[in-house]
Design an enzyme around this catalytic site. Structure first.
Site, PDB file in Angstrom:
ATOM      1  N   HIS A  36       0.839  -1.210   0.000  1.00 64.57           N
ATOM      2  CA  HIS A  36       0.000   0.000   0.000  1.00 64.57           C
ATOM      3  C   HIS A  36       0.872   1.258   0.000  1.00 64.57           C
ATOM      4  CE1 HIS A  36      -2.793  -2.895   2.201  1.00 64.57           C
ATOM      5  NE2 HIS A  36      -3.546  -2.506   1.182  1.00 64.57           N
ATOM      6  N   LYS A 149      -0.942  -6.297  -8.262  1.00 62.53           N
ATOM      7  CA  LYS A 149      -1.220  -7.563  -7.582  1.00 62.53           C
ATOM      8  C   LYS A 149      -2.662  -7.977  -7.877  1.00 62.53           C
ATOM      9  CE  LYS A 149      -1.849  -9.721  -3.213  1.00 62.53           C
ATOM     10  NZ  LYS A 149      -3.266  -9.402  -2.957  1.00 62.53           N
ATOM     11  N   ARG A 187      -4.013 -10.103   4.033  1.00 59.83           N
ATOM     12  CA  ARG A 187      -4.423 -11.449   4.450  1.00 59.83           C
ATOM     13  C   ARG A 187      -3.241 -12.297   4.918  1.00 59.83           C
ATOM     14  NH1 ARG A 187      -8.324 -10.602   0.296  1.00 59.83           N
ATOM     15  NH2 ARG A 187     -10.446 -10.933   1.076  1.00 59.83           N
TER      16      ARG A 187
HETATM   17  P1  AMP Z   1      -6.545  -3.614  -0.586  1.00 58.49           P
HETATM   18  O1  AMP Z   1      -6.353  -2.871   0.694  1.00 58.49           O
HETATM   19  O2  AMP Z   1      -6.169  -5.052  -0.528  1.00 58.49           O
HETATM   20  O3  AMP Z   1      -7.901  -3.354  -1.205  1.00 58.49           O
HETATM   21  O4  AMP Z   1      -5.495  -2.969  -1.592  1.00 58.49           O
HETATM   22  C1  AMP Z   1      -5.484  -1.603  -1.875  1.00 58.49           C
HETATM   23  C2  AMP Z   1      -4.568  -1.345  -3.030  1.00 58.49           C
HETATM   24  O5  AMP Z   1      -3.250  -1.781  -2.713  1.00 58.49           O
HETATM   25  C3  AMP Z   1      -4.991  -2.113  -4.302  1.00 58.49           C
HETATM   26  O6  AMP Z   1      -4.811  -1.280  -5.437  1.00 58.49           O
HETATM   27  C4  AMP Z   1      -4.026  -3.272  -4.324  1.00 58.49           C
HETATM   28  O7  AMP Z   1      -3.792  -3.792  -5.609  1.00 58.49           O
HETATM   29  C5  AMP Z   1      -2.778  -2.613  -3.760  1.00 58.49           C
HETATM   30  N1  AMP Z   1      -1.878  -3.638  -3.230  1.00 58.49           N
HETATM   31  C6  AMP Z   1      -2.183  -4.625  -2.339  1.00 58.49           C
HETATM   32  N2  AMP Z   1      -1.112  -5.419  -2.140  1.00 58.49           N
HETATM   33  C7  AMP Z   1      -0.121  -4.932  -2.920  1.00 58.49           C
HETATM   34  C8  AMP Z   1       1.232  -5.318  -3.172  1.00 58.49           C
HETATM   35  N3  AMP Z   1       1.763  -6.374  -2.575  1.00 58.49           N
HETATM   36  N4  AMP Z   1       1.969  -4.571  -4.032  1.00 58.49           N
HETATM   37  C9  AMP Z   1       1.421  -3.489  -4.662  1.00 58.49           C
HETATM   38  N5  AMP Z   1       0.151  -3.077  -4.469  1.00 58.49           N
HETATM   39  C10 AMP Z   1      -0.607  -3.789  -3.624  1.00 58.49           C
END
Ligand code: AMP
Length: 284
Positions: A36, A149, A187
């Protein structure tokens, strides 16, 4: 860093800003990690003001127990964001985001929505589009940053922005990984030490597969990957698909530009996704 919980308050604040000040937006569900933060840093490189939202969106969880288990760490999230250059945090309640029934955007993104994640998580992308569209309406950024991702999500948001003619540039950012190659994910916190160690094999297997692209056909590559996952103690493969970068439809041969190998699987009850770019090198 300013923190807003109310739509009316963040809207009032943003209305006071000069129109020519670029606004970069990073939507998240919190439990923040370096993946993030890499989006926040990229947004800060490209925009004057960076807004991050934290909202665990019930509409995109097709499994209620997954929603209940989803990690929530608002105190450490705030500290991490403010030390990473984020200017504004928007952390609304469900009532603020959806004062009435959630309204899905009126766009037809076709089979982008039904393949892979769409097949195994019915309704997931409707939920994602609904919340992202609503957050775009509130924040009205010039640029929004998403991680590769969630490759299918990125493709769908790009398509939604195109079909709705939104004046927002959707920027895709590289996948950040742990030392053992595991793609960072909120996760991952739910995995035991042993599971986390084994989960590093996901990236290992995918990158080995990518390196075989000159020697194997699509069918052979897929079979090889499926076999590798059969040998893992804890990882249960849900799907491995080799698809075109833009249309996300399965490819039959590897001679047509670069493609993406997409993985989804379970370790115990924890569902993980990852992907790898497969550069096509011709058989010699
Ligand atoms: P989430 O909180 O899982 O909804 O993710 C929020 C944003 O962070 C989304 O655009 C994801 O694709 C990005 N994101 C999550 N994990 C990663 C990662 N390991 N590398 C780059 N971006 C990520």
């Amino acid at each position: 860093m300013l923190v807003f919980e109310k739509v009316s308050e963040i809207e009032a604040h943003l209305n006071e800003k000069p129109n020519n000040e670029s606004l970069g937006f990073v939507p998240t569900m919190g439990a923040l990690h370096d993946g993030h933060i890499s989006l926040i840093r990229e947004a800060k490189q490209q925009c004057k003001t960076v807004i991050c939202s934290i909202f665990v969106n019930p509409g995109q969880f097709n499994d209620k127990s997954d929603l209940d288990r989803y990690p929530r760490t608002p105190v450490s999230d705030k500290a991490l964001l403010s030390s990473s250059g984020c200017d504004i945090l928007f952390i609304p309640s469900e009532k603020e985001v959806y004062p009435g029934d959630p309204q899905a955007p009126d766009v037809n993104i076709g089979n982008l929505e039904t393949t892979m994640e769409g097949q195994f998580r019915p309704g997931h992308f409707k939920g994602v589009m609904t919340v992202v569209n609503r957050l775009f309406e509130i924040i009205k950024p010039q640029k929004a940053f998403f991680g590769k991702k969630d490759f299918q999500q990125l493709a769908i948001i790009k398509k939604m922005a195109f079909l709705k003619n939104l004046p927002i540039e959707i920027v895709g950012c590289p996948i950040m990984r742990e030392k053992n190659g595991l793609a960072m994910s909120s996760r991952n916190e739910l995995l035991s030490k042993e599971e986390r160690r084994e989960a590093g094999n996901i990236h290992l297997i995918l990158s080995q597969a990518a390196s075989f692209s000159g020697k194997y056909s699509v069918i052979e590559l897929k079979e090889w990957v499926i076999d590798q996952f059969k040998n893992q103690e804890h990882i249960k493969l849900e799907y491995f698909e080799i698809v075109g970068q833009d249309d996300l439809q399965p490819v039959m041969d590897l001679s047509k530009g670069s493609v993406i190998g997409c993985f989804a699987g379970y370790i115990g009850k924890v569902r993980l996704i990852d992907n790898i770019e497969i550069m096509v090198s011709h058989k010699s």
